[in-house]
Structures are given as C-alpha cells and as structure tokens.
Design an enzyme around this catalytic site. Structure first.
Site, PDB file in Angstrom:
ATOM      1  CG  ASP A  82      -1.967   0.999   1.286  1.00  0.00           C
ATOM      2  OD1 ASP A  82      -2.427   1.388   0.199  1.00  0.00           O
ATOM      3  OD2 ASP A  82      -2.386   1.393   2.400  1.00  0.00           O
ATOM      4  N   GLY A 181      -7.556   8.482   7.111  1.00  0.00           N
ATOM      5  CA  GLY A 181      -7.643   8.743   8.545  1.00  0.00           C
ATOM      6  C   GLY A 181      -9.072   8.762   9.068  1.00  0.00           C
ATOM      7  CG  HIS A 211      -6.114   4.668  -1.625  1.00  0.00           C
ATOM      8  ND1 HIS A 211      -4.976   4.279  -0.967  1.00  0.00           N
ATOM      9  CD2 HIS A 211      -6.082   4.057  -2.830  1.00  0.00           C
ATOM     10  CE1 HIS A 211      -4.273   3.489  -1.746  1.00  0.00           C
ATOM     11  NE2 HIS A 211      -4.913   3.328  -2.891  1.00  0.00           N
ATOM     12  N   GLY A 212      -8.871   5.760   1.409  1.00  0.00           N
ATOM     13  CA  GLY A 212      -9.503   6.634   2.401  1.00  0.00           C
ATOM     14  C   GLY A 212     -10.986   6.362   2.537  1.00  0.00           C
TER      15      GLY A 212
HETATM   16  P1  13P Z   1      -8.832   4.882   5.721  1.00  0.00           P
HETATM   17  O1  13P Z   1      -7.913   5.712   6.544  1.00  0.00           O
HETATM   18  O2  13P Z   1     -10.069   5.631   5.339  1.00  0.00           O
HETATM   19  O3  13P Z   1      -9.158   3.578   6.360  1.00  0.00           O
HETATM   20  O4  13P Z   1      -8.076   4.561   4.346  1.00  0.00           O
HETATM   21  C1  13P Z   1      -7.123   3.547   4.273  1.00  0.00           C
HETATM   22  C2  13P Z   1      -6.356   3.552   2.999  1.00  0.00           C
HETATM   23  O5  13P Z   1      -6.655   4.229   2.051  1.00  0.00           O
HETATM   24  C3  13P Z   1      -5.170   2.694   2.935  1.00  0.00           C
HETATM   25  O6  13P Z   1      -4.443   2.879   1.764  1.00  0.00           O
HETATM   26  O1  G3H Z   2      -3.354   4.975   3.674  1.00  0.00           O
HETATM   27  C1  G3H Z   2      -2.569   4.643   4.537  1.00  0.00           C
HETATM   28  C2  G3H Z   2      -2.856   3.450   5.365  1.00  0.00           C
HETATM   29  O2  G3H Z   2      -3.930   3.675   6.246  1.00  0.00           O
HETATM   30  C3  G3H Z   2      -1.617   2.999   6.062  1.00  0.00           C
HETATM   31  O3  G3H Z   2      -1.267   3.879   7.046  1.00  0.00           O
HETATM   32  O4  G3H Z   2       1.110   4.484   6.700  1.00  0.00           O
HETATM   33  O5  G3H Z   2      -0.003   4.616   8.966  1.00  0.00           O
HETATM   34  O6  G3H Z   2       0.525   2.389   7.959  1.00  0.00           O
HETATM   35  P1  G3H Z   2       0.206   3.842   7.704  1.00  0.00           P
HETATM   36 ZN    ZN Z   3      -4.514   4.904   1.002  1.00  0.00          ZN
END
Ligand code: 13P
Ligand code: G3H
Ligand code: ZN
Length: 309
Positions: A82, A181, A211-212
């Site tokens: 990721d 977040g 994402h997100g």
């Molecule tokens: P969230 O913070 O909304 O769970 O998104 C996670 C994400 O996009 C990981 O790549």
């Molecule tokens: O989008 C990011 C993911 O939630 C991963 O977060 O970089 O804190 O592991 P992290």
């Molecule tokens: Zn992400």
C-alpha cells in the site's frame, strides 16, 4: 493454494458490480480477525502492507503471517504493498513475493508520475505482479501519507486514459473526495460521482481503487470515547456512498482506520472492565473479535463481495 494476484478478483468485481476489500495489516490479531470474517463470508481478500507496517512489523514477519493465513484458510488472498513511495520499495516487495504493489507517485508532476509508474510496471509485469498507481491527491494523514486539504486535488478525467495507456498500469486509485484517517471532513461528506462516471467512460472495464474509504463507524468512536480515549470530531464516508461506488467502476476499496478503531475500542473497553488483566491474550482476544465483526459487516453490507468464491 499460494498467494494469488488480485487481477482476476478485480475483473470479477467489476463485472459483478461489487468491490473487493483491501484491509491494512500490521499484526497477527488483525490478520486473524480479517481472515476469519472472510472465511465465514466466503469472500476473496486483499491484505495490504504499508511502508509504516513494514517498518513496524518487518516485512518477513508480515509475509509469513499472510502465508499462514492462506494455508490455514485456503482463501484466495492477494498480498499488496500500500502506498509504495519509490521504485526501490516496490522492487523489494516484489522480490519478497508480494503479488501486487501500489506505486504512489501522485505528488509528482503528471510526466514524472508516468515515468516512475512505468518503471515499476516493467519490473512488476516481468514477474507477474500487478501494479496500482494513483492520479489525483487525497487529503489526510497516516504514518507515511500526509496531505493537507489545500494540497488535495481531484483526479482529472482528461488525464486518465493517457496515464493508463502510457504506464500499462493494472488499476488506478483516484481522488473523488475520500480522505485518509478518521477525521475526514469538517462538514458533510461529498463524493464526486460525476468524476467517477466520467473516468468510467474514458477507460471502460478498467478497475478503479478508492483509498480513504473508512466510514469511521460511530459505535467504535463512541466506545473509544467512553473508555478514556478521544475521537471527538471523527467522521468518515457514509456507507451508501461506498456501495454506490462499488456498483460503478470501483473494484477495490481500502479500509484501515475502521479496523484501527474497532481494535482500540475493544481493547480500551476490556482493560477498563478488567483493570487487573495484564496477559495480552486477554485484551487482544476481544480486539480480534471486533475486527472480525467489523470486516464481516464491510464484506456483506458495504463491499458486497460475500459468497464470491
Ligand atoms: P482509511 O484511513 O479511510 O481507512 O483509508 C485507508 C487507505 O486508504 C489505505 O491505503
Ligand atoms: O493509507 C494509509 C494506510 O492507512 C496505512 O497507514 O502508513 O499509517 O501504515 P500507515
Ligand atoms: Zn490509502
């Protein structure tokens, strides 16, 4: 069954009008909770590891834990990097046996994003590994992702076809109003379905990633607040919006924050109710159980990928 490529999963999801859940993993209990849920719901899975997760747990531990999950569950599971932020990181994960990587060069210029993404695609495809890239920028803050509201930009549909053609990438993360977040909005959530629709027209059949996409479930925020934490002002993406996106070109939906909140809420409650407990197994058991409950809810009610294997 070995780790699988997400390619086929995403194609089926596109054709079937649902989305695959891509859940971030950092430790044993989270992996177990997610996999137990997927087993019961007969859902294919993408388990994803961020740069921060790798630094926390060490790539080898995470890879072996995910391999154990595959062996124990016999589920189709893809292991994905990721937010890979460099060619070197993507290469290292590919060499470690990941079946998919994300190169996130979205903070660079369009041309530079194409150049870096193409390099990763070349290395990955020669080894049968799938590549996700990003065009546009999501606001939000995580360990390794830190974009202010002012720096966030929606994906420009006019750039998508050229980007996909020139890079040869397999899927594309777009910015249509989601954010990383647990504190995503001050006001109302608003997703630009018009942009998603336009992108779908420009690259028909091509898998889009969101994402997100945590909903920041109020029951978990309330639990954290009740047992000594503070999630005041936490707000996420309404689930009906995610369901709508999943019925369109969005085939992979990333969820991390909701799992973090489930884990933390259950753990806080347990320690509050049982102040004498100090065996980690005692408080990690309810944390794992709430992750499982959360993932089951997502698979069935948000992603619609239950009974798809
Ligand atoms: P969230 O913070 O909304 O769970 O998104 C996670 C994400 O996009 C990981 O790549
Ligand atoms: O989008 C990011 C993911 O939630 C991963 O977060 O970089 O804190 O592991 P992290
Ligand atoms: Zn992400």
């Amino acid at each position: 069954m070995p780790l699988v490529s997400p390619k086929e999963m995403l194609k089926k999801a596109y054709d079937g009008g649902y989305a695959i859940g891509a859940f971030n993993v950092n430790n044993l209990e989270t992996i177990q909770g997610i996999v137990e849920a997927a087993k019961e719901e007969k859902a294919p899975l993408i388990l994803q590891v961020s740069k921060g997760a790798r630094a926390y747990a060490n790539s080898i531990y995470l890879k072996k834990l995910v391999e154990a999950a595959v062996e124990e569950s016999n589920l189709p599971i893809a292991l994905h990097l990721d937010h890979g932020d460099s060619y070197e990181l993507c290469k290292s994960c590919i060499d470690d046996g990941f079946t998919s990587v994300m190169i996130d060069a979205s903070h660079h210029s369009f041309e530079e994003n194409i150049r870096i993404t193409s390099e990763v695609v070349k290395y990955a495809h020669d080894r049968g590994v799938m590549v996700e890239a990003e065009l546009g920028r999501l606001a939000g803050v995580e360990d390794e992702v830190n974009v202010s509201d002012a720096d966030a930009v929606y994906t420009d549909p006019n750039q998508v076809e050229e980007f996909v053609k020139r890079t040869g990438v397999d899927s594309l993360a777009i910015a249509i109003g989601t954010s990383h977040g647990a504190f995503k909005f001050k006001g109302e959530a608003k997703l630009r379905f018009d942009i998603l629709e336009e992108i779908q027209k420009r690259v028909p059949g091509f898998p889009i990633v969101l994402h997100g996409a945590s909903s920041v479930l109020p029951e978990y925020a309330a639990m954290i607040n009740q047992y000594g934490g503070s999630m005041a002002g936490a707000k996420g993406i309404p689930e009906d919006m995610l369901r709508k996106a999943g019925s369109m070109a969005v085939c992979k939906i990333n969820i991390d924050s909701d799992l973090r909140m489930a884990f933390t809420g259950a753990l806080r409650k347990h320690l509050y109710d049982n102040p004498a407990h100090f065996d980690p197994r005692q408080y990690l058991t309810p944390a794992r159980a709430l992750i499982k409950e959360c993932v089951k809810h997502k698979l069935v009610n948000v992603l619609g990928c239950n009974n798809k294997i």
